[in-house]
Scaffold this motif. Sequence first.
Motif, short mmCIF file in Angstrom:
data_model
loop_
_atom_site.label_atom_id
_atom_site.label_comp_id
_atom_site.label_asym_id
_atom_site.label_seq_id
_atom_site.Cartn_x
_atom_site.Cartn_y
_atom_site.Cartn_z
N TRP A 14 -2.84 -7.15 10.84
CA TRP A 14 -2.43 -5.92 10.15
C TRP A 14 -1.31 -5.22 10.92
O TRP A 14 -0.36 -4.72 10.32
CB TRP A 14 -3.62 -4.98 10.01
CG TRP A 14 -4.66 -5.45 9.06
CD1 TRP A 14 -4.57 -6.49 8.19
CD2 TRP A 14 -5.96 -4.88 8.87
NE1 TRP A 14 -5.74 -6.63 7.48
CE2 TRP A 14 -6.61 -5.66 7.87
CE3 TRP A 14 -6.65 -3.82 9.45
CZ2 TRP A 14 -7.91 -5.38 7.44
CZ3 TRP A 14 -7.94 -3.54 9.03
CH2 TRP A 14 -8.56 -4.31 8.04
N LEU A 15 -1.44 -5.19 12.24
CA LEU A 15 -0.43 -4.52 13.05
C LEU A 15 0.93 -5.21 12.91
O LEU A 15 1.96 -4.56 12.69
CB LEU A 15 -0.87 -4.51 14.51
CG LEU A 15 0.01 -3.72 15.49
CD1 LEU A 15 -0.01 -2.24 15.15
CD2 LEU A 15 -0.46 -3.94 16.92
N LEU A 16 0.93 -6.54 12.99
CA LEU A 16 2.18 -7.29 12.85
C LEU A 16 2.68 -7.24 11.41
O LEU A 16 3.89 -7.22 11.17
CB LEU A 16 1.96 -8.74 13.28
CG LEU A 16 1.61 -8.93 14.77
CD1 LEU A 16 1.24 -10.38 15.04
CD2 LEU A 16 2.78 -8.51 15.64
N TRP A 17 1.77 -7.23 10.45
CA TRP A 17 2.16 -7.12 9.05
C TRP A 17 2.92 -5.83 8.80
O TRP A 17 3.94 -5.81 8.10
CB TRP A 17 0.90 -7.19 8.19
CG TRP A 17 1.12 -7.15 6.70
CD1 TRP A 17 2.29 -7.34 6.03
CD2 TRP A 17 0.13 -6.89 5.70
NE1 TRP A 17 2.10 -7.23 4.67
CE2 TRP A 17 0.79 -6.95 4.44
CE3 TRP A 17 -1.24 -6.63 5.75
CZ2 TRP A 17 0.09 -6.75 3.25
CZ3 TRP A 17 -1.92 -6.43 4.56
CH2 TRP A 17 -1.26 -6.49 3.32
N GLY A 18 2.44 -4.73 9.38
CA GLY A 18 3.13 -3.46 9.19
C GLY A 18 4.56 -3.51 9.70
O GLY A 18 5.49 -3.03 9.04
#
Length: 297
Positions: free
Chosen positions: A275-279
């Motif tokens: 999720w962090l990298l997706w953001g």
Amino acid sequence: MAASALAGRRAHGSGRFAGERLVQGAALAGAALAAMSSGRGPERAKARRFARRGAQGAAAVLVQGGSHLLFDGLAVALRSAAGPDPDAPGPDAATSAVRLLALGSAALVLSAARHDAAEDRSGSAERTVDPGQAAPGRRALAACGYAACALSLPYPVVKLAWECGSDIGITRPEVIHAIPGGWLPVVPALAGSALSLALVRPWGRVVPTWVPGAGGSRVPRWMVLWPACFGVAVLAQVAPAALTAGIRYQLDPGKPSIEEIGLRAWVPLTFYACWLLWGGTLAGAAWEYHRTTTDAG
């Protein structure tokens, strides 16, 4: 008007949520800056650009504040799937209304700033740049869309596997499989996957020819860009907090292990890291979409 209504929430006094005052201030600041950017004359060009940037920043804060509306909806859906529970707290209609007004205010502020920018560019030819023809640095931004799509998939794929009876990453199947409505969060996650691709694929700019009635027409950029900004706001709000909480939980000897709760340790950490990298990658793809479709409508 949306900004004024949001500021009027002060009168309620109670039931505030974290960051509500920041949302109120951003609404009023955004409206004021958008109004400041509407002045004409070449001598005001620099001030207008500054005001537009400030209005866009205020709109970003408003989107961030309103993004929790997605989780309000998911909470209601999960409670409905779990069945009636008289002890469960009901949704806070006032808080949800404030978040909805925050999103509406962001839309109005961005619309005003964009209208002013369009007037400054009046007379210039439309341009839509193909990401595949961009400079190497821009190609990297375009590639962010594909990376964002890949990073969005672990969560919905694993969740769907659980719904189909798989025990991947599970230590206590009787607990995980008994959770009602486990498929509901998959829907917005897969929508985010499609949105990530829409930012860098041709069908995110022009409706495919096989679509009846609309084939070949240009996709309004707001239909792709605004949901992408909302997605970035949601991920920026959730991912860092979730990853930090997950790491702290694992390092706390006083807490029961994640395996005791029902999951392998890699499952939540993989979700939260993705999720962090997706953001970050979604933000890069959204910026490239904005850059390559400016003046495209």
